[in-house]
Design a protein around this motif. Structure first.
Motif, PDB file in Angstrom:
ATOM      1  N   LEU A 129     -12.924-117.551   9.813  1.00  0.00           N
ATOM      2  CA  LEU A 129     -11.962-117.029   8.844  1.00  0.00           C
ATOM      3  C   LEU A 129     -12.273-117.542   7.432  1.00  0.00           C
ATOM      4  CD1 LEU A 129      -8.746-117.415  11.023  1.00  0.00           C
ATOM      5  CD2 LEU A 129      -9.688-115.253  10.189  1.00  0.00           C
ATOM      6  N   LEU A 130     -12.616-118.823   7.320  1.00  0.00           N
ATOM      7  CA  LEU A 130     -12.952-119.379   6.003  1.00  0.00           C
ATOM      8  C   LEU A 130     -14.133-118.652   5.370  1.00  0.00           C
ATOM      9  CD1 LEU A 130     -12.623-123.235   6.639  1.00  0.00           C
ATOM     10  CD2 LEU A 130     -11.176-121.846   5.135  1.00  0.00           C
ATOM     11  N   GLU A 131     -15.156-118.400   6.167  1.00  0.00           N
ATOM     12  CA  GLU A 131     -16.364-117.760   5.636  1.00  0.00           C
ATOM     13  C   GLU A 131     -16.122-116.314   5.224  1.00  0.00           C
ATOM     14  OE1 GLU A 131     -19.207-118.402   8.718  1.00  0.00           O
ATOM     15  OE2 GLU A 131     -19.291-120.577   8.373  1.00  0.00           O
ATOM     16  N   SER A 132     -15.031-115.719   5.701  1.00  0.00           N
ATOM     17  CA  SER A 132     -14.724-114.335   5.336  1.00  0.00           C
ATOM     18  C   SER A 132     -13.999-114.235   4.002  1.00  0.00           C
ATOM     19  CB  SER A 132     -13.857-113.691   6.426  1.00  0.00           C
ATOM     20  OG  SER A 132     -12.508-114.157   6.366  1.00  0.00           O
ATOM     21  N   LEU A 133     -13.560-115.373   3.464  1.00  0.00           N
ATOM     22  CA  LEU A 133     -12.773-115.366   2.229  1.00  0.00           C
ATOM     23  C   LEU A 133     -13.664-115.480   0.994  1.00  0.00           C
ATOM     24  CD1 LEU A 133      -9.895-117.791   3.320  1.00  0.00           C
ATOM     25  CD2 LEU A 133      -9.886-115.284   3.363  1.00  0.00           C
ATOM     26  N   GLN A 134     -13.139-115.041  -0.122  1.00  0.00           N
ATOM     27  CA  GLN A 134     -13.843-115.195  -1.390  1.00  0.00           C
ATOM     28  C   GLN A 134     -13.961-116.680  -1.727  1.00  0.00           C
ATOM     29  OE1 GLN A 134     -11.487-112.887  -4.143  1.00  0.00           O
ATOM     30  NE2 GLN A 134     -11.662-111.030  -2.901  1.00  0.00           N
ATOM     31  N   LEU A 135     -14.996-117.029  -2.503  1.00  0.00           N
ATOM     32  CA  LEU A 135     -15.208-118.415  -2.881  1.00  0.00           C
ATOM     33  C   LEU A 135     -13.976-118.992  -3.584  1.00  0.00           C
ATOM     34  CD1 LEU A 135     -18.884-118.353  -4.226  1.00  0.00           C
ATOM     35  CD2 LEU A 135     -18.054-119.360  -2.078  1.00  0.00           C
ATOM     36  N   LYS A 136     -13.674-120.240  -3.265  1.00  0.00           N
ATOM     37  CA  LYS A 136     -12.579-120.995  -3.891  1.00  0.00           C
ATOM     38  C   LYS A 136     -11.197-120.413  -3.593  1.00  0.00           C
ATOM     39  CE  LYS A 136     -15.510-122.810  -7.590  1.00  0.00           C
ATOM     40  NZ  LYS A 136     -15.685-122.995  -9.041  1.00  0.00           N
ATOM     41  N   THR A 137     -11.099-119.608  -2.517  1.00  0.00           N
ATOM     42  CA  THR A 137      -9.772-119.139  -2.109  1.00  0.00           C
ATOM     43  C   THR A 137      -8.929-120.300  -1.622  1.00  0.00           C
ATOM     44  OG1 THR A 137     -10.604-116.950  -1.473  1.00  0.00           O
ATOM     45  CG2 THR A 137      -8.523-117.661  -0.480  1.00  0.00           C
ATOM     46  N   VAL A 138      -9.550-121.205  -0.842  1.00  0.00           N
ATOM     47  CA  VAL A 138      -8.823-122.343  -0.276  1.00  0.00           C
ATOM     48  C   VAL A 138      -8.894-123.527  -1.244  1.00  0.00           C
ATOM     49  CG1 VAL A 138      -8.635-123.961   1.654  1.00  0.00           C
ATOM     50  CG2 VAL A 138      -9.296-121.573   2.074  1.00  0.00           C
ATOM     51  N   VAL A 139      -7.738-124.069  -1.559  1.00  0.00           N
ATOM     52  CA  VAL A 139      -7.651-125.262  -2.400  1.00  0.00           C
ATOM     53  C   VAL A 139      -7.354-126.434  -1.454  1.00  0.00           C
ATOM     54  CG1 VAL A 139      -6.550-126.339  -4.387  1.00  0.00           C
ATOM     55  CG2 VAL A 139      -6.716-123.838  -4.257  1.00  0.00           C
ATOM     56  N   TRP A 140      -8.379-127.232  -1.172  1.00  0.00           N
ATOM     57  CA  TRP A 140      -8.253-128.327  -0.207  1.00  0.00           C
ATOM     58  C   TRP A 140      -7.488-129.501  -0.808  1.00  0.00           C
ATOM     59  CZ3 TRP A 140      -9.564-126.978   4.566  1.00  0.00           C
ATOM     60  CH2 TRP A 140     -10.491-125.944   4.736  1.00  0.00           C
ATOM     61  N   ASP A 141      -7.101-130.434   0.066  1.00  0.00           N
ATOM     62  CA  ASP A 141      -6.378-131.636  -0.346  1.00  0.00           C
ATOM     63  C   ASP A 141      -5.122-131.260  -1.128  1.00  0.00           C
ATOM     64  OD1 ASP A 141      -5.840-134.339  -0.609  1.00  0.00           O
ATOM     65  OD2 ASP A 141      -7.089-134.599  -2.395  1.00  0.00           O
TER      66      ASP A 141
END
Length: 395
Positions: A129-141
């Motif tokens: 699922l992560l690899e299917s998203l656009q870059l920097k969609t997930v903001v970690w921490d």
């Protein structure tokens, strides 16, 4: 960049959507909304994508988890990552005597069959699922702390000290959701069952007897109103659960040191005193700490007033026991239905779209939760073995 499969609805054009929580439901929603051209960020408390995924494999159901993956154009990726044969099962008694096995009778993998429930480990599902998203969609921490209304949206605050504005917020932050109280004060009730989780690395070497009994699949063991439930992961690791009826505060008041394998084995020998010594190798070789999980369920008749810019999905909305395998599937179906409602031009406004989603979500989740509660009662009853054999059609 993939072609968007639908035109983005007018009320989410130029809107910033925040999904709090990067589990299967939150990531699936992000993927589906990005395919429709929406501007999405996922705020996840894990420090990075390499955080270890604990827990048993997930089985995907046709019409829910699988339907969401198909709509997300991820079926081909899923087929590369699922665990063939992991859905096969044996049912045994407390002495590990086999009363039912579908290893020889279960049909081969057939993704066109409504009865096929392919299993996938939590880590590969998240990575896919992560690899299917656009870059920097997930903001970690991004450990959510609080939020307040700002303009027509919300200002979110995180433990790291950072903040972010969103026009629309979707809570996908699990059973202990910090966002749910902004929507409703309805709380989950204790189901009467607690599960003690253990994880074993390289089960073939660490627990050879159990590994042989698993035969690449999973085990359901019933005896004396107690269970042992376990499944093998694609990487050869094993997750098991000792499941039993007890009071709600057992985990905190047991006096057990969950880091002490010797003490945990002694507990098992006492509490599962009628059970065979074959099971001891689970407790002797588990990684520590063990994790005690009181099992909760949302009231089946829950309701709340719909908000124009805030909703929730998955366990945040409708935590339920795991005894029907519906938790992750319901979360992913929530994601599918919410994405369709948010991008449906037939609704007059976003609040109406959210209301439509929430109404069908609550009804569907209540039915799944009812099934889970009934299964839990059946699995922890005096005649659990016979009842479960009948449930699976064993003669």
């Amino acid at each position: 960049m993939e072609l968007m499969d639908e035109v983005v609805a007018k009320w989410i054009q130029n809107k910033q959507i925040a999904i709090v929580g990067g589990g299967p439901g939150g990531l699936t929603l992000a993927r589906l909304l990005q395919l429709k051209g929406a501007n999405v960020k996922v705020y996840e408390r894990d420090f990075n994508k390499d955080a270890r995924m604990v827990g048993s494999p997930l089985d995907m159901h046709e019409g829910s988890g699988m339907a969401a993956l198909r709509k997300a154009n991820l079926l081909s990726e899923f087929k590369k990552n699922f665990c063939p044969g992991a859905d096969k099962m044996v049912i045994v008694n407390e002495r590990a005597e086999i009363f039912f096995s579908d290893h020889e009778t279960k049909p081969d993998e057939d993704f066109d069959s409504e009865h096929f429930r392919p299993e996938i480990d939590r880590g590969p599902l998240r990575n896919m699922l992560l690899e299917s998203l656009q870059l920097k969609t997930v903001v970690w921490d991004s450990h959510f702390i609080s939020m307040e209304k700002q303009n027509m949206g919300w200002l979110l605050h995180f433990k790291s000290g950072s903040s972010a504005y969103a026009d629309i917020v979707i809570a996908a932050d699990g059973a202990n959701s910090k966002i749910r109280p902004y929507i409703t004060d309805i709380k989950a009730f204790y189901s009467g069952i607690t599960m003690l989780e253990g994880n074993i690395y390289d089960a073939e070497k660490a627990t050879p007897h159990i590994y042989t009994l698993l035969n690449g699949g999973k085990i359901m063991a019933f005896g004396n109103t107690k269970n042992l439930l376990m499944g093998l992961k694609g990487n050869g690791d094993l997750t098991f659960y000792a499941s039993f009826k007890t009071d709600e505060n057992w985990a905190a008041n047991s006096g057990l040191d969950y880091y002490d394998k010797t003490q945990m084995l002694r507990w098992f020998k006492e509490e599962y005193s009628e059970w065979s010594s074959i099971w001891y190798e689970l407790f002797e070789n588990a990684a520590t700490p063990f994790i005690a999980r009181p099992i909760y369920c949302m009231p089946l008749n829950q309701n709340w007033e719909v908000l124009p810019n805030l909703t929730m999905l998955g366990d945040a909305a409708h935590v339920m026991p795991p005894f029907a395998g519906e938790g992750a599937n319901m979360a992913m179906l929530d994601a599918l239905e919410l994405s369709q409602c948010l991008c449906n031009e037939n609704f007059s406004e976003i609040q109406t779209a959210i209301a439509s989603y929430e109404n069908q979500m609550r009804k569907r989740a209540a039915e799944a939760a009812q099934e889970s509660l009934e299964n839990g009662d059946r699995m922890h009853s005096a005649g659990a073995l016979e009842k479960m054999l009948a449930f699976f059609g064993a003669k």
